[in-house]
Design a protein around this motif. Structure first.
Motif, PDB file in Angstrom:
ATOM      1  N   PRO A 119       0.813  -1.228   0.000  1.00 16.43           N
ATOM      2  CA  PRO A 119       0.000   0.000   0.000  1.00 16.43           C
ATOM      3  C   PRO A 119       0.840   1.270   0.000  1.00 16.43           C
ATOM      4  N   LYS A 132      -2.630   7.235  -3.876  1.00 11.22           N
ATOM      5  CA  LYS A 132      -3.838   7.381  -3.055  1.00 11.22           C
ATOM      6  C   LYS A 132      -4.566   8.658  -3.433  1.00 11.22           C
ATOM      7  N   ASP A 133      -5.891   8.627  -3.284  1.00  7.96           N
ATOM      8  CA  ASP A 133      -6.659   9.837  -3.550  1.00  7.96           C
ATOM      9  C   ASP A 133      -6.670  10.706  -2.295  1.00  7.96           C
ATOM     10  N   GLY A 135      -7.345   8.990   0.924  1.00  7.18           N
ATOM     11  CA  GLY A 135      -6.449   7.918   1.346  1.00  7.18           C
ATOM     12  C   GLY A 135      -6.741   6.563   0.735  1.00  7.18           C
ATOM     13  N   TYR A 136      -7.650   6.495  -0.235  1.00 10.19           N
ATOM     14  CA  TYR A 136      -7.969   5.228  -0.890  1.00 10.19           C
ATOM     15  C   TYR A 136      -6.994   4.955  -2.031  1.00 10.19           C
ATOM     16  N   PHE A 137      -6.633   3.686  -2.192  1.00 16.67           N
ATOM     17  CA  PHE A 137      -5.866   3.259  -3.362  1.00 16.67           C
ATOM     18  C   PHE A 137      -6.653   2.172  -4.069  1.00 16.67           C
ATOM     19  N   ASN A 138      -6.390   2.011  -5.352  1.00 14.61           N
ATOM     20  CA  ASN A 138      -7.208   1.138  -6.186  1.00 14.61           C
ATOM     21  C   ASN A 138      -6.583  -0.247  -6.363  1.00 14.61           C
ATOM     22  N   ASP A 180     -11.629  -0.037  -4.169  1.00 12.39           N
ATOM     23  CA  ASP A 180     -10.736   0.935  -3.544  1.00 12.39           C
ATOM     24  C   ASP A 180     -10.612   0.583  -2.066  1.00 12.39           C
ATOM     25  N   ARG A 206      -8.674   1.477   1.825  1.00  8.77           N
ATOM     26  CA  ARG A 206      -7.957   2.427   2.664  1.00  8.77           C
ATOM     27  C   ARG A 206      -7.550   1.708   3.945  1.00  8.77           C
TER      28      ARG A 206
END
Length: 658
Positions: free
Chosen positions: A384, A389-390, A393-396, A403, A405
């Motif tokens: 991670p 991250k957006d 704090g989410y990543f895909n 998504d 987090r």
């Protein structure tokens, strides 16, 4: 000789009397459920006369075992059929069919497209979407109500089952005591045990055996004990902490518990558990996947247009929280994990459960587990810290369309296991986010125009809008195009053109043009721009076509048509339209119901035949007992005559001696 004749006659009397008593016992219990016909056996004595051996039950343990097996099989399908036929009747009802509400919703969107300026038509479309959401809740409620009923029936059945095993154990104690104090077998007590074992097989598939003391022991089909001599166990239901919708059964031995495998459990309990795992959970996740596909597609498309207030469209629907579960000792850590369906990637979301674990200090693993509890695919390994991250704090995880987090990595240890099922309860958690019809984005986010000074009849048109995100498209936060974005297309010849920005600077040149569609794609700009255009025919040198956001018309329905066209798109699992997917689900329910009903009918015939075969051997026949009674009465009378003859002979001998 007289003394010997007397003994022979007396033994005959005793034998006939015993058989008359047995016949009377059989006749008296002709209607007693579970009673097995008895027979008193005798053998001739080497010193003359007859010896009574014992009074035994006429039973065949193999036939009795077959009756229990066939009873268990029928009870399994009967319980399954009872639940699934109810679900079939409710889900297939035309008045609550989801397709009816889908058609009404898309028809209302089409009506709004006919006049995007009409507030009433927009509100009608909004109301139709509200009704559609409500119908997802209704269908989800049908499934959840059935699940609650199944839970209640399992709980009640387990109470009955445990009561039966206790009675069998108590009868073992009584049999041991009775046969220890008497030379006669405890036939009636054993009949009660056999009947209880048959009743037990209605709930679960069992093996009934007898130990060296002649006491009944009960094991499950997989070998786990239920009754050990005089010591019964209990089966209890517990909620699985990793999958709360799954019911775990445990065998309780008093001081400890052992998990019970629920595969091929048999009986009504097995039927109810399989109904949940094979149908109820499947139905809930199927409706959830359907709801996710609808919400994600509509939200994604609505963001590509402009609403009645002149602003970029926002989400029309809201999906509920995806719950993350873990074992009891690590459940507090689940708060650090958040999951959501990635925008525009719902086609990748399956009905599987996803399991997240930590593999080492930096990396994590996520894998799919299907509804049979087996790993569906190879796990995805990721770090991670290396993923973009957006702002939240989410990543895909692109492979799964999700998504993630992870808030506090330091808390999560390598032996922690976390599970989540995106489609679980998604239909019941679906809600309409848009407050009114004005928030439905029917208009295109930009306009195109053809210069009046052009020499050709070619007209420019907007053909697609793929992305309006300010971070990855030509659209700014305010809704206008960035100055560096394509603003103009100028044809330097009928077969070549340049694309210019807001300042008139050339940002791309295209030559040898043969097709006049997807002009920005041919210029290599469509991905960055987030939209594309085409011209209707071959332009002339000097023709100019403009792109902007200054003259957006409220009557424009470009994005509204795209919203309505979602009805024809393969949104569910990337394979089926919304209507086709739901129709397939209803067809599956009907097919499964017919299959279970067929098995239930066939298993009843087999069970009835097994019971009839058992009755031919063990049941009481009044005609046969009447014949036996007459014969034994005659035998008794004859033996009495023998005794009389012996007495007369003996008296004659005494007279001679005098």
């Amino acid at each position: 000789m007289g003394s010997s004749l007397y003994s022979i006659g007396l033994s005959g009397l005793q034998s006939s009397n015993a058989r008359i008593n047995t016949t009377g016992q059989n006749t008296a219990n002709v209607d007693t459920e579970g009673y097995s016909r008895q027979r008193t056996d005798t053998t001739s004595s080497p010193v003359g006369g007859v010896v009574i051996r014992d009074t035994a039950r006429l039973v065949d343990k193999f036939v009795s075992a077959q009756v229990r097996t066939d009873t268990s099989t029928f009870s399994y399908y009967d319980a399954y059929q009872s639940m699934i036929s109810t679900s079939d009747n409710l889900l297939a009802e035309d008045s609550i069919s989801l397709n009816t509400y889908l058609n009404k919703s898309f028809d209302a969107l089409q009506a709004a497209n006919n006049d995007p300026t009409s507030v009433s038509l927009r509100q009608l479309a909004h109301t139709s979407l509200e009704n559609l959401v409500r119908q997802y809740h209704v269908l989800s409620g049908v499934v959840s109500d059935q699940e609650s009923l199944v839970d209640e029936q399992i709980s009640s059945s387990l109470e009955d089952l445990n009561a039966i095993t206790t009675k069998i154990s108590n009868l073992n104690t009584q049999i041991l005591k009775h046969e220890g104090l008497s030379i006669s077998p405890a036939n009636e007590l054993r009949d009660q045990q056999e009947l209880l074992a048959k009743d037990l097989s209605k709930y679960i598939d069992i093996n009934a055996q007898f130990n060296d003391k002649g006491l009944m022991t009960i094991q499950l089909a997989n070998g786990q004990p239920l009754v050990m001599d005089q010591y019964p166990t209990k089966i209890i239901a517990k909620t699985n902490p990793l999958e709360p919708k799954k019911t775990d059964l445990m065998v309780n031995f008093g001081d400890y518990e052992v998990g019970l495998k629920t595969q091929n459990l048999g009986g009504s309990i097995g039927g109810l558990i399989d109904y949940r795992s094979e149908f109820s959970v499947y139905a809930d996740r199927t409706l959830g996947q359907h709801a996710i596909a609808l919400a994600d597609a509509m939200n994604t498309q609505n963001k590509k247009g402009v609403d009645a207030n002149g602003e970029f469209g926002k989400d029309l629907f809201s999906l509920g929280e995806i719950k993350v579960y873990s074992a009891l000792d690590s459940i507090h850590k689940a708060k650090n994990i958040s999951v959501k369906v990635a925008d525009g990637q719902s086609a990748k979301v399956t009905k599987d459960t996803y399991e997240l674990t930590r593999t080492d200090d930096n990396r994590f693993s996520i894998k799919k587990i299907n509804m049979d509890g087996k790993s569906a695919e190879k796990p995805i390994i990721f770090d991670p810290n290396l993923l973009a991250k957006d702002s939240d704090g989410y990543f895909n995880i692109n492979e799964f369309g999700l998504d993630l987090r992870l808030a506090d990595l330091s808390e999560i240890e390598s032996d922690d296991v976390f599970r989540f099922t995106p489609t679980e309860s998604a239909a019941s958690n679906l809600s309409l986010f848009a407050k009114n019809g004005e928030l439905i984005a029917l208009s295109a986010p930009l306009s195109v125009s053809t210069s009046s000074d052009n020499l050709s009849d070619a007209r420019i048109s907007l053909i697609s809008v793929a992305n309006t995100n300010p971070d990855s498209s030509a659209f700014s936060t305010e809704g206008s195009l960035y100055p560096s974005a394509p603003h103009q297309i100028y044809f330097t010849s009928p077969n070549s053109y340049v694309v210019r920005d807001a300042s008139g600077v050339d940002i791309a040149t295209v030559s040898n043009v043969t097709q006049y569609t997807k002009l920005l794609e041919q210029a290599g700009l469509s991905d960055d721009a987030g939209f594309d255009v085409a011209v209707s025919s071959k332009p002339q040198r000097g023709d100019v076509f403009s792109i902007g956001t200054d003259n957006l018309g409220v009557s424009n329905n470009f994005n509204g048509l795209a919203l309505a066209d979602l009805q024809n798109r393969s949104l569910v699992d990337g394979k089926a339209t919304l209507i086709k997917s739901f129709s397939g689900f209803i067809a599956y329910v009907g097919s499964k119901t017919a299959e279970i009903e067929g098995h239930a009918d066939a298993s009843k015939i087999v069970m009835d035949e097994s019971v009839a075969r058992r009755d031919r051997l063990s049941a009481v026949s009044l005609d046969e007992e009447a014949v036996n009674l007459l014969r034994y009465q005659q035998s008794y009378s004859a033996s009495a005559q023998v005794v009389t003859a012996a007495r007369t002979t003996f008296e004659t001998l005494l007279g001679i001696m005098r």
